[in-house]
Design a protein around this motif. Structure first.
Motif, short mmCIF file in Angstrom:
data_model
loop_
_atom_site.label_atom_id
_atom_site.label_comp_id
_atom_site.label_asym_id
_atom_site.label_seq_id
_atom_site.Cartn_x
_atom_site.Cartn_y
_atom_site.Cartn_z
N GLU A 159 0.81 -1.21 0.00
CA GLU A 159 0.00 0.00 0.00
C GLU A 159 0.85 1.27 0.00
O GLU A 159 0.40 2.33 -0.44
N ARG A 160 2.06 1.16 0.51
CA ARG A 160 2.98 2.30 0.56
C ARG A 160 4.40 1.79 0.66
O ARG A 160 4.67 0.79 1.33
N GLY A 161 5.34 2.48 -0.01
CA GLY A 161 6.74 2.13 0.12
C GLY A 161 7.14 0.95 -0.76
O GLY A 161 6.46 0.60 -1.73
N THR A 162 8.24 0.33 -0.41
CA THR A 162 8.80 -0.78 -1.17
C THR A 162 9.15 -1.93 -0.24
O THR A 162 9.79 -1.72 0.80
N ARG A 163 8.73 -3.11 -0.62
CA ARG A 163 9.01 -4.33 0.15
C ARG A 163 10.13 -5.09 -0.58
O ARG A 163 9.97 -5.51 -1.73
N LEU A 164 11.25 -5.29 0.10
CA LEU A 164 12.39 -6.01 -0.46
C LEU A 164 12.61 -7.30 0.33
O LEU A 164 12.71 -7.27 1.56
N VAL A 165 12.71 -8.41 -0.37
CA VAL A 165 12.89 -9.71 0.27
C VAL A 165 13.79 -10.59 -0.59
O VAL A 165 13.92 -10.38 -1.80
N ALA A 166 14.39 -11.57 0.05
CA ALA A 166 15.03 -12.67 -0.66
C ALA A 166 14.17 -13.90 -0.41
O ALA A 166 13.83 -14.21 0.73
N VAL A 167 13.78 -14.57 -1.47
CA VAL A 167 12.94 -15.76 -1.34
C VAL A 167 13.71 -16.95 -1.91
O VAL A 167 14.50 -16.81 -2.85
N GLY A 168 13.48 -18.13 -1.31
CA GLY A 168 14.22 -19.28 -1.78
C GLY A 168 13.55 -20.59 -1.44
O GLY A 168 12.50 -20.62 -0.77
N TRP A 169 14.18 -21.66 -1.91
CA TRP A 169 13.61 -23.00 -1.79
C TRP A 169 14.71 -23.98 -1.44
O TRP A 169 15.85 -23.86 -1.90
N VAL A 170 14.34 -24.98 -0.63
CA VAL A 170 15.31 -25.93 -0.10
C VAL A 170 14.84 -27.36 -0.39
O VAL A 170 13.66 -27.68 -0.18
N GLN A 171 15.76 -28.19 -0.85
CA GLN A 171 15.53 -29.63 -0.87
C GLN A 171 16.16 -30.20 0.39
O GLN A 171 17.36 -30.01 0.64
N SER A 172 15.36 -30.88 1.19
CA SER A 172 15.83 -31.38 2.47
C SER A 172 16.28 -32.83 2.37
O SER A 172 15.76 -33.61 1.55
N LEU A 173 17.23 -33.20 3.22
CA LEU A 173 17.60 -34.61 3.35
C LEU A 173 16.44 -35.44 3.87
O LEU A 173 16.37 -36.65 3.63
N VAL A 174 15.53 -34.78 4.61
CA VAL A 174 14.37 -35.46 5.19
C VAL A 174 13.13 -34.89 4.50
O VAL A 174 12.69 -33.78 4.78
#
Length: 220
Positions: A159-174
């Motif tokens: 709604e206002r300003g700027t949203r900055l993020v790092a998004v990612g994905w993980v393959q787990s051993l479990v």
């Protein structure tokens, strides 16, 4: 299990990452979305071909990997995939589930590392749908939310300003989320006993159980 991991970045590092990300070249975020998610996605992503973006991603991934809570909660089998995302006013991301496979990576867990401070923008909450209903997250800069990729989720319009993020994905051993949570609880219990020299036997037994369960469940 949905886990908020504080202090993946300290305040100064998060602010520096945010400044760097502000200055990077961006592309339409729909270019990296699956065919269904593309219809509801409205954001920008740092150009993966840019050298400064590659350096920032490598630094953030190294800091995530070094955090002990991430290690015992995710148990990554391979280095995660990451995108650097920007949401300006009016941008958002409708309800979707991330692709099950990304470039040969099975996506067991997703994460959002918040780089903008909550006061720098309005709206833009990460909303995760579960059997308990919708949960909204607008976390401090430097905090990461880790959650199973199986959840439907969305980003409310900014709604206002700027949203900055790092998004990612993980393959787990479990692969199984319930098993990962059991292992996480056992690791947490073992750490709670760490300061008590008289509980060495209990710590050893918990460690034995963790090791044996990993032998049963892990998929290297």
């Amino acid at each position: 299990m949905i886990l908020a991991i504080a202090d993946v970045l300290d305040a100064a590092t998060a602010a520096a990452a945010s400044r760097t990300l502000h200055g990077l070249p961006f592309r339409d975020g729909r270019e990296t979305a699956g065919w269904e998610a593309r219809r509801v996605k409205s954001n920008l992503q740092a150009d993966a071909r840019d050298a400064a973006a590659a350096v920032l991603k490598a630094d953030l991934l190294a800091r995530i990997a070094a955090h002990p809570l991430f290690g015992i909660a995710a148990r990554p089998a391979r280095p995660p995939r990451m995108l650097l995302s920007r949401y300006d006013e009016g941008m958002g991301y409708g309800a979707h589930m991330d692709d099950a496979l990304m470039g040969g990576l099975r996506t067991d867990l997703s994460f959002t590392l918040f780089l903008s401070a909550p006061e720098d923008y309005a709206g833009g909450a990460l909303v995760i749908e579960s059997t308990a209903g919708e949960q909204e997250y607008r976390l401090p800069a430097g905090t990461m939310l880790l959650y199973p990729t199986t959840f439907l989720h969305r980003v409310a319009p900014v709604e206002r300003g700027t949203r900055l993020v790092a998004v990612g994905w993980v393959q787990s051993l479990v692969r199984d989320a319930a098993r990962r949570e059991m292992l996480f609880d056992l690791e947490t219990a073992r750490e709670m006993l760490a300061g008590d020299a008289g509980r060495a036997r209990e710590r050893a037994l918990i460690g034995r159980s963790i090791g044996n369960l990993l032998r049963m469940w892990a998929e290297p």
